[in-house]
Design an enzyme around this catalytic site. Structure first.
Site, PDB file in Angstrom:
ATOM      1  N   CYS A   1      -8.241  17.905  -5.757  1.00 38.33           N
ATOM      2  CA  CYS A   1      -9.157  19.010  -5.449  1.00 38.33           C
ATOM      3  C   CYS A   1      -9.041  20.113  -6.504  1.00 38.33           C
ATOM      4  O   CYS A   1      -7.994  20.290  -7.119  1.00 38.33           O
ATOM      5  CB  CYS A   1      -8.837  19.606  -4.072  1.00 38.33           C
ATOM      6  SG  CYS A   1      -9.040  18.411  -2.741  1.00 38.33           S
TER       7      CYS A   1
ATOM      8  N   HIS B   1      -3.052   0.332  -3.830  1.00 38.82           N
ATOM      9  CA  HIS B   1      -3.063  -0.918  -3.072  1.00 38.82           C
ATOM     10  C   HIS B   1      -2.830  -2.042  -4.070  1.00 38.82           C
ATOM     11  O   HIS B   1      -3.618  -2.212  -5.002  1.00 38.82           O
ATOM     12  CB  HIS B   1      -4.381  -1.098  -2.330  1.00 38.82           C
ATOM     13  CG  HIS B   1      -4.744   0.101  -1.509  1.00 38.82           C
ATOM     14  ND1 HIS B   1      -4.138   0.386  -0.310  1.00 38.82           N
ATOM     15  CD2 HIS B   1      -5.609   1.114  -1.740  1.00 38.82           C
ATOM     16  CE1 HIS B   1      -4.634   1.515   0.168  1.00 38.82           C
ATOM     17  NE2 HIS B   1      -5.512   1.984  -0.689  1.00 38.82           N
TER      18      HIS B   1
ATOM     19  N   SER C   1       0.873  -1.170   0.000  1.00 43.91           N
ATOM     20  CA  SER C   1       0.000   0.000   0.000  1.00 43.91           C
ATOM     21  C   SER C   1       0.910   1.220   0.000  1.00 43.91           C
ATOM     22  O   SER C   1       1.918   1.250   0.710  1.00 43.91           O
ATOM     23  CB  SER C   1      -0.907   0.042   1.232  1.00 43.91           C
ATOM     24  OG  SER C   1      -1.896  -0.957   1.143  1.00 43.91           O
TER      25      SER C   1
ATOM     26  N   GLU D   1      -2.462  19.170  -3.939  1.00 45.57           N
ATOM     27  CA  GLU D   1      -3.831  19.172  -4.462  1.00 45.57           C
ATOM     28  C   GLU D   1      -4.698  18.081  -3.841  1.00 45.57           C
ATOM     29  O   GLU D   1      -5.895  18.053  -4.053  1.00 45.57           O
ATOM     30  CB  GLU D   1      -3.814  18.984  -5.991  1.00 45.57           C
ATOM     31  CG  GLU D   1      -3.080  20.051  -6.758  1.00 45.57           C
ATOM     32  CD  GLU D   1      -1.559  19.806  -6.866  1.00 45.57           C
ATOM     33  OE1 GLU D   1      -0.888  20.681  -7.442  1.00 45.57           O
ATOM     34  OE2 GLU D   1      -1.051  18.779  -6.365  1.00 45.57           O
ATOM     35  N   SER D   2      -4.152  17.139  -3.102  1.00 44.38           N
ATOM     36  CA  SER D   2      -4.816  16.084  -2.345  1.00 44.38           C
ATOM     37  C   SER D   2      -3.939  14.847  -2.286  1.00 44.38           C
ATOM     38  O   SER D   2      -2.846  14.930  -1.759  1.00 44.38           O
ATOM     39  CB  SER D   2      -6.211  15.763  -2.849  1.00 44.38           C
ATOM     40  OG  SER D   2      -6.899  15.023  -1.850  1.00 44.38           O
TER      41      SER D   2
END
Length: 86
Positions: free
Chosen positions: A57, A42, A29, A36-37
């Protein structure tokens, strides 16, 4: 991790952090934090499966084109991976 960071940079997004965890038997993971986020990946080799969560975002600027480019880059890189196609 490098694939995620390179893809984000190519798409014009700003990487500000990263974290990855390799599970003892198998699987990984990874999260790349963006200004921006984030991108979360995974990898479950026992199921021959990869999931990628993209959150980009657009409240300070319209990042739709960057998000679309990032999606295209990651789709191509991940679908061509020797780990997935075995």
């Amino acid at each position: 991790m490098e694939v995620l960071k390179e893809a984000a940079n190519t798409a014009g997004l700003s990487v500000v952090g990263e974290l990855a965890f390799a599970f003892q038997s198998q699987g990984v993971s990874a999260v790349v934090l963006l200004s921006e986020s984030h991108i979360a990946l995974h990898f479950c080799p026992e199921e021959n499966q990869v999931t990628i969560d993209l959150h980009i975002c657009g409240y300070q600027e319209d990042n739709l084109a960057k998000a679309q480019l990032l999606t295209q880059i990651l789709t191509k890189k991940i679908s061509n991976s020797e780990y997935i196609n075995n």
